[in-house]
Structure formats: structure tokens, C-alpha cells
Design a protein around this motif. Structure first.
Motif, mmCIF file in Angstrom:
data_model
loop_
_atom_site.group_PDB
_atom_site.id
_atom_site.type_symbol
_atom_site.label_atom_id
_atom_site.label_comp_id
_atom_site.label_asym_id
_atom_site.label_seq_id
_atom_site.Cartn_x
_atom_site.Cartn_y
_atom_site.Cartn_z
ATOM 1 N N PHE A 242 -0.848 0.713 0.510
ATOM 2 C CA PHE A 242 -1.650 -0.164 -0.350
ATOM 3 C C PHE A 242 -2.063 -1.430 0.387
ATOM 4 O O PHE A 242 -3.177 -1.926 0.217
ATOM 5 C CB PHE A 242 -0.888 -0.526 -1.625
ATOM 6 C CG PHE A 242 -1.719 -1.285 -2.612
ATOM 7 C CD1 PHE A 242 -2.705 -0.642 -3.358
ATOM 8 C CD2 PHE A 242 -1.541 -2.651 -2.794
ATOM 9 C CE1 PHE A 242 -3.499 -1.349 -4.259
ATOM 10 C CE2 PHE A 242 -2.332 -3.366 -3.686
ATOM 11 C CZ PHE A 242 -3.307 -2.708 -4.429
ATOM 12 N N ARG B 110 -5.698 -0.925 0.207
ATOM 13 C CA ARG B 110 -5.987 -1.392 -1.162
ATOM 14 C C ARG B 110 -6.387 -0.232 -2.073
ATOM 15 O O ARG B 110 -7.079 -0.415 -3.064
ATOM 16 C CB ARG B 110 -7.081 -2.461 -1.166
ATOM 17 C CG ARG B 110 -6.655 -3.742 -0.490
ATOM 18 C CD ARG B 110 -5.488 -4.389 -1.234
ATOM 19 N NE ARG B 110 -4.796 -5.380 -0.405
ATOM 20 C CZ ARG B 110 -3.735 -6.064 -0.803
ATOM 21 N NH1 ARG B 110 -3.230 -5.832 -1.992
ATOM 22 N NH2 ARG B 110 -3.153 -6.921 -0.013
ATOM 23 N N SER B 111 -5.942 0.956 -1.727
ATOM 24 C CA SER B 111 -6.242 2.153 -2.507
ATOM 25 C C SER B 111 -4.994 2.590 -3.259
ATOM 26 O O SER B 111 -3.966 2.904 -2.647
ATOM 27 C CB SER B 111 -6.725 3.285 -1.595
ATOM 28 O OG SER B 111 -6.719 4.517 -2.280
ATOM 29 N N ARG B 112 -5.079 2.614 -4.588
ATOM 30 C CA ARG B 112 -3.933 3.051 -5.388
ATOM 31 C C ARG B 112 -3.659 4.546 -5.184
ATOM 32 O O ARG B 112 -2.513 4.981 -5.242
ATOM 33 C CB ARG B 112 -4.178 2.747 -6.870
ATOM 34 C CG ARG B 112 -4.261 1.259 -7.163
ATOM 35 C CD ARG B 112 -4.376 0.975 -8.652
ATOM 36 N NE ARG B 112 -4.523 -0.447 -8.890
ATOM 37 C CZ ARG B 112 -3.514 -1.309 -8.972
ATOM 38 N NH1 ARG B 112 -2.273 -0.864 -8.819
ATOM 39 N NH2 ARG B 112 -3.724 -2.591 -9.203
ATOM 40 N N ALA C 103 -1.660 4.832 -2.033
ATOM 41 C CA ALA C 103 -0.301 4.364 -2.277
ATOM 42 C C ALA C 103 0.500 5.397 -3.058
ATOM 43 O O ALA C 103 1.684 5.618 -2.793
ATOM 44 C CB ALA C 103 -0.332 3.041 -3.030
ATOM 45 N N PHE C 104 -0.140 6.052 -4.017
ATOM 46 C CA PHE C 104 0.545 7.055 -4.828
ATOM 47 C C PHE C 104 0.889 8.295 -4.017
ATOM 48 O O PHE C 104 1.945 8.899 -4.193
ATOM 49 C CB PHE C 104 -0.336 7.450 -6.016
ATOM 50 C CG PHE C 104 0.264 8.531 -6.874
ATOM 51 C CD1 PHE C 104 1.267 8.236 -7.786
ATOM 52 C CD2 PHE C 104 -0.165 9.842 -6.765
ATOM 53 C CE1 PHE C 104 1.834 9.227 -8.564
ATOM 54 C CE2 PHE C 104 0.387 10.843 -7.541
ATOM 55 C CZ PHE C 104 1.394 10.537 -8.448
ATOM 56 N N SER D 178 4.492 3.516 0.074
ATOM 57 C CA SER D 178 3.451 3.132 -0.876
ATOM 58 C C SER D 178 2.971 1.708 -0.617
ATOM 59 O O SER D 178 1.760 1.432 -0.640
ATOM 60 C CB SER D 178 3.979 3.240 -2.309
ATOM 61 O OG SER D 178 4.204 4.586 -2.666
#
Length: 236
Positions: free
Chosen positions: A108, A112-114, A117-118, A104
Motif C-alpha cells: 500500500f 496506494r492500491s488497496r 495491499a489485499f 500489505s
């Protein structure tokens, strides 16, 4: 990561007094028995040396891949542990957690994308190369150390102050399984190369390389990686 561990393997191996599963899967019996011999031997120098492994010569428990990163601290508190104790189930749970967490963080950092990362742990914690190692060759399921090196690589692209943590990464890699040091070192060399291409200065590269190699070699010497290996098997 913990959820994936629970859904796939349950909680049976987290019982530190249960060792039957270690004798039915791959090389795990070797890893566990290396820990048992090492635990019951007196402290010597190097600190990872076991007098009774390959008796009478003795050898380092790192050659049984008993995960010195855990074996040494647990030997320190061995008096407080039950007579039968294994840490390989806890190690596997920790590997799942760190595998998911570092996946994650990497995704990220670079996107820079949540959402990325999720979703990362779904791929990294279910990767065949990871699951295959979990209970067949437990030390090599610590693949999060390679992810940690990659994460440090990307952090270093943003701020070179992260370079000071490379000796720590290499040290942990060696204490998990020597193969991992080769992998973290390759990533480290990528960081050094990028630093040189950026400012064309050799001295910082040489200094960082020397510190990492010297600190890792010193740690290996203290633990016992340079002691003689012993052939403990024969035909039949």
C-alpha cells in the motif's frame, strides 16, 4: 496471515504443552532444549547465559537459536508457566500474522492500491522460502523483520523522522536470529545512502550509523552474544 496458518498447519502446535512435533522437524529440538535449559537455570549476567548448557563452561542460549526475543520474557514469568511449555507454535502464528500485515503495508505504501495491499499476503504468506522455514528452522520463519526494515525504508523516503526506529528494528532482528541483523542492516545502509545522496551531509549518516551499531552491540553484550560458544557435539 492467521487464516493461512490455520489452513496449512491447523492449531495443534498452539498447544504450549505439546512438544512432540519439535523433535521430528529439523533443528527445532535444539531450539526447544536450549529454552528448557535456560529456563531452569538461575539468572546470571549476561541475561541470556545458561550455566547448564555445555556444562561446566556454560554458554548463551542465543547459540541454540532459542529466540531470545521470547525466551527472556518467558523466563521472567516462568514461575507462572506450566512445567512443560513451548512458545514455538505461537511464534509461528505470530510470524504468519506479521508476514501478511507488513506485506500489505509495504504494497500500500508503494502503490496506494488497496487491491495490491489485499492480495500481498497471498504471495508473502505462501512463499516457499517462508513455508520451508516454518517448522524446519523456526527462528528463521521470522522473516517479517526483514519486511519491517523494508517498510521503514519506504516510510523514510516520505519522512526522515522514521529513522529513529532503526535501532529498535536491529535489536529485534538480533533477538530473533543473528542472520536477520545482517539483512536489516543492509536495508538501513540503503536508507543512509539515499540520505547522503539527497543532501550530501556526512554527519547525520555517521551519527545514525554510530547510534545503531552502538545500541545493537550493547544489546548483544547484555544478552550474551559475546560469550564463548561451546562445541556440544562429537562424532557418533
Amino acid at each position: 496471515g492467521a487464516i493461512f496458518f490455520y489452513l496449512i498447519y491447523g492449531t495443534g502446535t498452539l498447544d504450549t504443552g505439546r512438544v512432540d512435533w519439535l523433535f521430528n522437524l529439523g533443528d527445532n529440538a535444539q531450539h526447544y532444549l536450549g529454552w528448557v535449559f535456560y529456563r531452569n537455570d538461575p539468572w546470571t549476567f549476561p541475561i541470556g547465559f545458561s550455566c547448564s548448557l555445555g556444562y561446566p563452561t556454560g554458554t548463551c542460549m542465543c547459540f541454540t537459536d532459542s529466540i531470545p526475543l521470547l525466551a527472556i520474557p518467558f523466563k521472567v514469568i516462568s514461575y507462572f508457566l506450566p512445567a512443560t511449555f513451548q512458545y514455538f507454535g505461537l511464534w509461528t502464528l505470530l510470524n504468519f500474522i506479521l508476514q501478511g500485515a507488513l506485506a500489505s503495508l509495504i504494497l500500500f505504501e508503494v502503490s496506494r492500491s488497496r487491491l495490491s495491499a489485499f492480495s500481498a499476503p497471498f504471495f508473502f504468506c505462501l512463499a516457499d522460502i517462508f513455508l520451508f522455514r516454518v517448522f524446519r528452522y523456526t527462528p528463521l520463519s521470522g522473516q517479517w523483520i526483514v519486511l519491517l526494515a523494508l517498510y521503514l525504508y519506504f516510510l523514510n523516503k516520505r519522512d526522515s523522522r522514521w529513522n529513529k526506529y532503526w535501532p529498535l528494528v536491529h535489536g529485534m532482528a538480533v533477538l530473533i536470529q543473528g542472520y536477520f541483523f545482517v539483512m536489516t542492516f543492509v536495508v538501513f545502509c540503503g536508507t543512509l545512502l539515499e540520505g547522503w545522496l539527497k543532501d550530501r551531509r556526512f554527519m547525520p549518516v555517521i551519527r545514525q550509523l554510530a547510534v545503531s551499531l552502538a545500541s545493537t552491540a550493547l544489546l548483544m553484550w547484555v544478552v550474551g552474544f559475546f560469550s564463548d560458544a561451546v562445541d556440544m557435539s562429537d562424532a557418533g
